[in-house]
Design a protein around this motif. Structure first.
Motif, PDB file in Angstrom:
ATOM      1  N   ILE A 137       0.789  -1.166  -0.046  1.00  0.00           N
ATOM      2  CA  ILE A 137      -0.099   0.081   0.217  1.00  0.00           C
ATOM      3  C   ILE A 137       0.816   1.106  -0.001  1.00  0.00           C
ATOM      4  CG2 ILE A 137      -1.836   1.192   1.201  1.00  0.00           C
ATOM      5  CD1 ILE A 137      -2.759  -1.343   0.165  1.00  0.00           C
ATOM      6  N   LEU A 138       0.917   2.341  -1.129  1.00  0.00           N
ATOM      7  CA  LEU A 138       1.625   3.110  -1.037  1.00  0.00           C
ATOM      8  C   LEU A 138       0.944   4.607  -1.347  1.00  0.00           C
ATOM      9  CD1 LEU A 138       3.080   0.660  -3.344  1.00  0.00           C
ATOM     10  CD2 LEU A 138       4.856   2.090  -2.505  1.00  0.00           C
ATOM     11  N   PRO A 139       0.661   5.428  -0.482  1.00  0.00           N
ATOM     12  CA  PRO A 139       0.207   6.699  -0.687  1.00  0.00           C
ATOM     13  C   PRO A 139       0.888   7.636  -1.279  1.00  0.00           C
ATOM     14  CG  PRO A 139       0.772   6.221   1.746  1.00  0.00           C
ATOM     15  CD  PRO A 139       0.797   4.956   0.990  1.00  0.00           C
ATOM     16  N   ILE A 140       0.597   8.633  -1.970  1.00  0.00           N
ATOM     17  CA  ILE A 140       1.397   9.845  -2.461  1.00  0.00           C
ATOM     18  C   ILE A 140       0.648  10.960  -1.937  1.00  0.00           C
ATOM     19  CG2 ILE A 140       2.560   8.677  -4.494  1.00  0.00           C
ATOM     20  CD1 ILE A 140       0.663   9.956  -6.344  1.00  0.00           C
ATOM     21  N   GLY A 141       1.283  12.033  -1.383  1.00  0.00           N
ATOM     22  CA  GLY A 141       0.955  13.461  -1.257  1.00  0.00           C
ATOM     23  C   GLY A 141       0.484  14.349  -2.198  1.00  0.00           C
ATOM     24  N   PRO A 142       0.145  15.428  -1.994  1.00  0.00           N
ATOM     25  CA  PRO A 142      -0.464  16.428  -2.840  1.00  0.00           C
ATOM     26  C   PRO A 142       0.765  17.370  -3.558  1.00  0.00           C
ATOM     27  CG  PRO A 142      -0.852  17.230  -0.793  1.00  0.00           C
ATOM     28  CD  PRO A 142      -0.449  16.024  -0.434  1.00  0.00           C
ATOM     29  N   GLU A 143       1.872  17.184  -2.942  1.00  0.00           N
ATOM     30  CA  GLU A 143       3.022  17.850  -3.213  1.00  0.00           C
ATOM     31  C   GLU A 143       3.963  17.516  -4.408  1.00  0.00           C
ATOM     32  OE1 GLU A 143       4.695  14.700  -0.555  1.00  0.00           O
ATOM     33  OE2 GLU A 143       2.964  16.274  -0.282  1.00  0.00           O
ATOM     34  N   THR A 144       3.556  16.179  -4.784  1.00  0.00           N
ATOM     35  CA  THR A 144       4.389  15.632  -5.711  1.00  0.00           C
ATOM     36  C   THR A 144       3.465  15.464  -6.994  1.00  0.00           C
ATOM     37  OG1 THR A 144       5.810  13.847  -6.334  1.00  0.00           O
ATOM     38  CG2 THR A 144       3.708  13.221  -5.355  1.00  0.00           C
ATOM     39  N   CYS A 145       4.238  15.336  -8.222  1.00  0.00           N
ATOM     40  CA  CYS A 145       3.485  14.954  -9.615  1.00  0.00           C
ATOM     41  C   CYS A 145       3.312  13.370  -9.684  1.00  0.00           C
ATOM     42  CB  CYS A 145       4.452  15.582 -10.743  1.00  0.00           C
ATOM     43  SG  CYS A 145       3.734  15.089 -12.410  1.00  0.00           S
ATOM     44  N   PRO A 146       1.930  13.171  -9.593  1.00  0.00           N
ATOM     45  CA  PRO A 146       1.706  11.682  -9.850  1.00  0.00           C
ATOM     46  C   PRO A 146       2.139  11.108 -10.855  1.00  0.00           C
ATOM     47  CG  PRO A 146      -0.258  12.816 -10.044  1.00  0.00           C
ATOM     48  CD  PRO A 146       0.721  14.126  -9.878  1.00  0.00           C
ATOM     49  N   LEU A 147       2.207  11.844 -12.064  1.00  0.00           N
ATOM     50  CA  LEU A 147       2.426  11.088 -13.378  1.00  0.00           C
ATOM     51  C   LEU A 147       4.156  11.110 -13.389  1.00  0.00           C
ATOM     52  CD1 LEU A 147       0.313  12.892 -16.072  1.00  0.00           C
ATOM     53  CD2 LEU A 147      -0.078  10.977 -14.811  1.00  0.00           C
ATOM     54  N   GLY A 148       4.884  11.969 -12.564  1.00  0.00           N
ATOM     55  CA  GLY A 148       6.186  11.751 -12.451  1.00  0.00           C
ATOM     56  C   GLY A 148       6.650  10.621 -11.338  1.00  0.00           C
ATOM     57  N   GLU A 149       5.714  10.324 -10.622  1.00  0.00           N
ATOM     58  CA  GLU A 149       6.041   9.339  -9.678  1.00  0.00           C
ATOM     59  C   GLU A 149       5.794   8.006 -10.650  1.00  0.00           C
ATOM     60  OE1 GLU A 149       7.147   9.062  -6.795  1.00  0.00           O
ATOM     61  OE2 GLU A 149       7.285  10.862  -6.357  1.00  0.00           O
ATOM     62  N   ALA A 150       4.562   7.791 -11.291  1.00  0.00           N
ATOM     63  CA  ALA A 150       4.314   6.682 -12.265  1.00  0.00           C
ATOM     64  C   ALA A 150       5.346   6.286 -13.302  1.00  0.00           C
ATOM     65  CB  ALA A 150       2.873   7.099 -12.756  1.00  0.00           C
ATOM     66  N   LEU A 151       6.195   7.482 -13.897  1.00  0.00           N
ATOM     67  CA  LEU A 151       6.785   7.384 -14.769  1.00  0.00           C
ATOM     68  C   LEU A 151       8.163   6.601 -14.268  1.00  0.00           C
ATOM     69  CD1 LEU A 151       8.087   7.873 -17.457  1.00  0.00           C
ATOM     70  CD2 LEU A 151       8.924  10.024 -17.031  1.00  0.00           C
ATOM     71  N   ARG A 152       8.482   6.905 -12.876  1.00  0.00           N
ATOM     72  CA  ARG A 152       9.820   6.412 -12.273  1.00  0.00           C
ATOM     73  C   ARG A 152       9.595   4.930 -12.161  1.00  0.00           C
ATOM     74  NH1 ARG A 152       9.781   7.145  -7.230  1.00  0.00           N
ATOM     75  NH2 ARG A 152      12.227   6.711  -6.962  1.00  0.00           N
ATOM     76  N   VAL A 153       8.315   4.771 -11.767  1.00  0.00           N
ATOM     77  CA  VAL A 153       7.820   3.166 -11.545  1.00  0.00           C
ATOM     78  C   VAL A 153       7.763   2.445 -13.229  1.00  0.00           C
ATOM     79  CG1 VAL A 153       6.031   1.478 -10.801  1.00  0.00           C
ATOM     80  CG2 VAL A 153       6.732   3.597  -9.611  1.00  0.00           C
ATOM     81  N   ALA A 154       7.344   3.115 -13.907  1.00  0.00           N
ATOM     82  CA  ALA A 154       7.021   2.633 -15.354  1.00  0.00           C
ATOM     83  C   ALA A 154       8.729   2.345 -15.886  1.00  0.00           C
ATOM     84  CB  ALA A 154       6.355   3.543 -16.438  1.00  0.00           C
ATOM     85  N   ASN A 155       9.560   3.101 -15.794  1.00  0.00           N
ATOM     86  CA  ASN A 155      10.805   2.819 -16.301  1.00  0.00           C
ATOM     87  C   ASN A 155      11.346   1.683 -15.747  1.00  0.00           C
ATOM     88  OD1 ASN A 155      11.156   5.121 -18.167  1.00  0.00           O
ATOM     89  ND2 ASN A 155      11.655   6.576 -16.515  1.00  0.00           N
ATOM     90  N   TRP A 156      10.952   1.520 -14.090  1.00  0.00           N
ATOM     91  CA  TRP A 156      11.894   0.318 -13.484  1.00  0.00           C
ATOM     92  C   TRP A 156      11.107  -0.915 -14.103  1.00  0.00           C
ATOM     93  CZ3 TRP A 156       9.196  -3.290 -10.322  1.00  0.00           C
ATOM     94  CH2 TRP A 156      10.308  -4.174  -9.453  1.00  0.00           C
ATOM     95  N   LEU A 157       9.782  -1.001 -14.504  1.00  0.00           N
ATOM     96  CA  LEU A 157       8.901  -2.149 -14.845  1.00  0.00           C
ATOM     97  C   LEU A 157       9.537  -2.555 -16.324  1.00  0.00           C
ATOM     98  CD1 LEU A 157       5.047  -1.059 -13.835  1.00  0.00           C
ATOM     99  CD2 LEU A 157       6.710  -3.075 -12.861  1.00  0.00           C
ATOM    100  N   ALA A 158       9.704  -1.365 -17.300  1.00  0.00           N
ATOM    101  CA  ALA A 158      10.451  -1.668 -18.363  1.00  0.00           C
ATOM    102  C   ALA A 158      11.556  -2.401 -18.378  1.00  0.00           C
ATOM    103  CB  ALA A 158      10.372  -0.411 -19.174  1.00  0.00           C
ATOM    104  N   ALA A 159      12.431  -1.913 -17.281  1.00  0.00           N
ATOM    105  CA  ALA A 159      13.800  -2.590 -17.130  1.00  0.00           C
ATOM    106  C   ALA A 159      13.847  -3.926 -16.494  1.00  0.00           C
ATOM    107  CB  ALA A 159      14.616  -1.468 -16.371  1.00  0.00           C
ATOM    108  N   GLU A 160      12.716  -4.503 -16.114  1.00  0.00           N
ATOM    109  CA  GLU A 160      12.529  -5.595 -15.349  1.00  0.00           C
ATOM    110  C   GLU A 160      11.962  -6.672 -16.396  1.00  0.00           C
ATOM    111  OE1 GLU A 160      12.921  -6.533 -11.770  1.00  0.00           O
ATOM    112  OE2 GLU A 160      14.245  -5.335 -12.369  1.00  0.00           O
TER     113      GLU A 160
END
Length: 528
Positions: free
Chosen positions: A315-338
């Motif tokens: 379970i991973l919450p994110i707060g209002p101060e961060t860009c949610p698409l930017g957070e998702a892009l970090r994970v997306a790049n990791w998933l692609a590398a996996e």
């Protein structure tokens, strides 16, 4: 800033502990303390064990949620029809960076897991137990637990048990990858669908479930279905283990009864009062918004009803101060590398999807968004394993959960917020661990010299097994770097001088960029 989770984060419990009982007394329950805390466990028949797990509606806790009793019956039926003994596999291969619940149990309550696994083994007549792990700490803990019980992989024992190390990768934790690794191959999905209950380890019917599931079996067998069902909801009784991280003050693993409000669990970990979104089920899971968080309780049914998923319990919450698409892009790049690199949807589709999300964020406009939707849809249902489907689920959920931010990036070039990196990912270079690097060498045996002494199988059981005829069977696989030393020792100790190591080509999909392949080494004579 990205901070990877420790192997064993803080552990909390809501209500009375079941899986985490005794954690307040010691850091790790050895066999003596385990028996003091939990008491002895009586064996039961296969039918009784299947009935017990069906009475408590026990499903696998590794993500897929398959009914354990149904799996148990399928393995028993296959073993009886074929006249062979089945194999029990504990899947502790927790390769997702947002998950630590199984790692916590493997490190702190290893004997509870072994209780459930050995109970299942006795119920179906298995004489082989394999525990698959990904980390140094879990390997050390489980090897120690087997030793405390006097269990090993030496021939002649009533129960042969061993620990197998798999790489810390997303695809390595899939059931087919674990079985392939145990059989001596690479820890990658084989690309074909074969039910483990029909043919798994060594071709035998195999009961494979994750570490928490076997621990739940041990708890239920001790306290009975009625007492077990007094905790949690009527449809999903008992407790679950969750890993809470992301935008929280205290990342933790928590044991919680089903039915507890999700917002209460997030509050325990110090999550934002009104999170921008919560990723449920880990990086193959689904996002839910703050309104859904208020309605959801901890259960598969409830989370599914609000568009989330329990999955592997992350379970991973994110707060209002961060860009949610930017957070998702970090994970997306990791998933692609996996990617395992074994099929187009995974090898080509996931990097294309990650690139498409980057194009959307960088001002690509509606055309970039439409291209991203198309490539995500094209990946679904076409992969050789479940990684493309899970990753596509994450992409689709991101696009549907953050529509306002998506519109800001598509039409106005951005949302005005930086990406703070609150979702945990491994540090750069983590895949360069020796456990996942092929050495470019193979073990070969000269059958005109082999006399069946079996020393090689004792030294390197990950690559060599003893067949029923008493002679070794060598896996047709490249020796991983972390097994090179033991492979060379097996060659040197062969009394018949029948073994050698030869250089072979490393498949491109297994090679790691920037890491040199070992120089040619031949030990044809077996001499040191």
């Amino acid at each position: 800033m990205n901070t990877p989770l420790p192997d064993v984060p803080e552990v909390r419990v809501v209500g009375l502990p079941q899986l985490t009982q005794g954690f307040d007394l010691v850091e790790r329950l050895d066999l003596q303390m385990h028996l003091k805390v939990h008491g002895p466990l009586e064996p039961m028949t296969g039918e009784r064990l299947a009935q017990l797990t069906e009475e408590i509606s026990l499903r696998g806790r590794g993500g897929a949620g398959f009914p354990f009793g149904q799996k148990l019956r399928a393995v028993a039926k296959s073993a009886i029809s074929r006249g062979v003994r089945p194999v029990i596999v504990v899947n502790g291969s927790e390769g997702e960076p947002a998950c630590r619940k199984d790692t916590v149990l493997l490190n702190r309550a290893p004997h509870l897991i072994l209780d459930g696994a050995l109970l299942a083994a006795e119920a179906v007549g298995a004489r082989t137990l394999v525990v698959a792990v990904t980390r140094n700490s879990t390997e050390i803990s489980m090897r120690a637990a087997l030793a405390e019980r006097g269990l090993s992989d030496r021939r002649g024992q009533r129960m042969r048990a061993r620990v197998v190390r798999t790489p810390e990768r997303m695809v390595s934790g899939e059931a087919s990858s674990v079985i392939r690794a145990i059989n001596g191959g690479p820890a990658l999905p084989p690309g074909r669908r074969v039910r483990a209950s029909d043919s798994g380890v060594g071709g035998a019917p195999t009961l494979l479930s994750n570490a928490e599931t076997f621990a739940q079996v041990a708890v239920a067998a001790r306290i009975g279905a009625r007492r077990y069902s007094n905790t949690g909801t009527g449809q999903e009784p008992g407790t679950v283990m969750l890993t809470i991280s992301g935008a929280v003050l205290r990342p933790m693993v928590v044991e919680v009864p089903t039915g507890v409000p999700l917002r209460y669990v997030l509050q325990m970990a110090g999550a934002p009062p009104v999170p921008q979104g919560v990723l449920t089920g880990g990086y193959h899971g689904n996002w839910i918004d703050s309104a859904a968080v208020q309605d959801a309780v901890v259960s598969r049914e409830s989370l599914s009803a609000v568009g989330g998923s329990l999955g592997a319990g992350a379970i991973l919450p994110i707060g209002p101060e961060t860009c949610p698409l930017g957070e998702a892009l970090r994970v997306a790049n990791w998933l692609a590398a996996e990617t395992a690199g074994q099929c187009g949807p995974c090898k080509l589709g996931l990097p294309a999807a990650a690139g498409g999300l980057a194009d959307v964020m960088n001002g690509g406009g509606p055309a970039a968004l439409e291209a991203l939707r198309e490539v995500t849809q094209a990946v679904k249902g076409r992969g050789a394993c479940k990684h493309p489907d899970g990753s596509a689920r994450f992409f689709a959920s991101t696009l549907s959960a953050f529509t306002d931010d998506l519109a800001a990036h598509v039409f106005y070039g951005g949302c005005g917020r930086e990406t703070t990196g609150v979702l945990p990912l491994p540090l750069p270079g983590y895949q360069e661990s020796e456990e996942s690097i092929p050495s470019g060498e193979k073990v070969l045996i000269d059958w005109t010299l082999c006399q069946g002494h079996g020393l090689c199988a004792d030294i390197i059981p990950e690559l060599i097994r003893i067949n029923p005829d008493g002679y070794p069977s060598v896996a047709d696989a490249v020796v991983p770097v972390h097994l090179q030393g033991r492979a060379q020792r097996a060659v040197r100790r062969c009394p018949a001088l029948a073994m050698r190591i030869e250089q072979t080509a490393v498949p491109t999909s297994l090679a790691r960029p920037g890491l040199p392949v070992s120089r040619r080494r031949e030990l044809g004579s077996g001499r040191g």
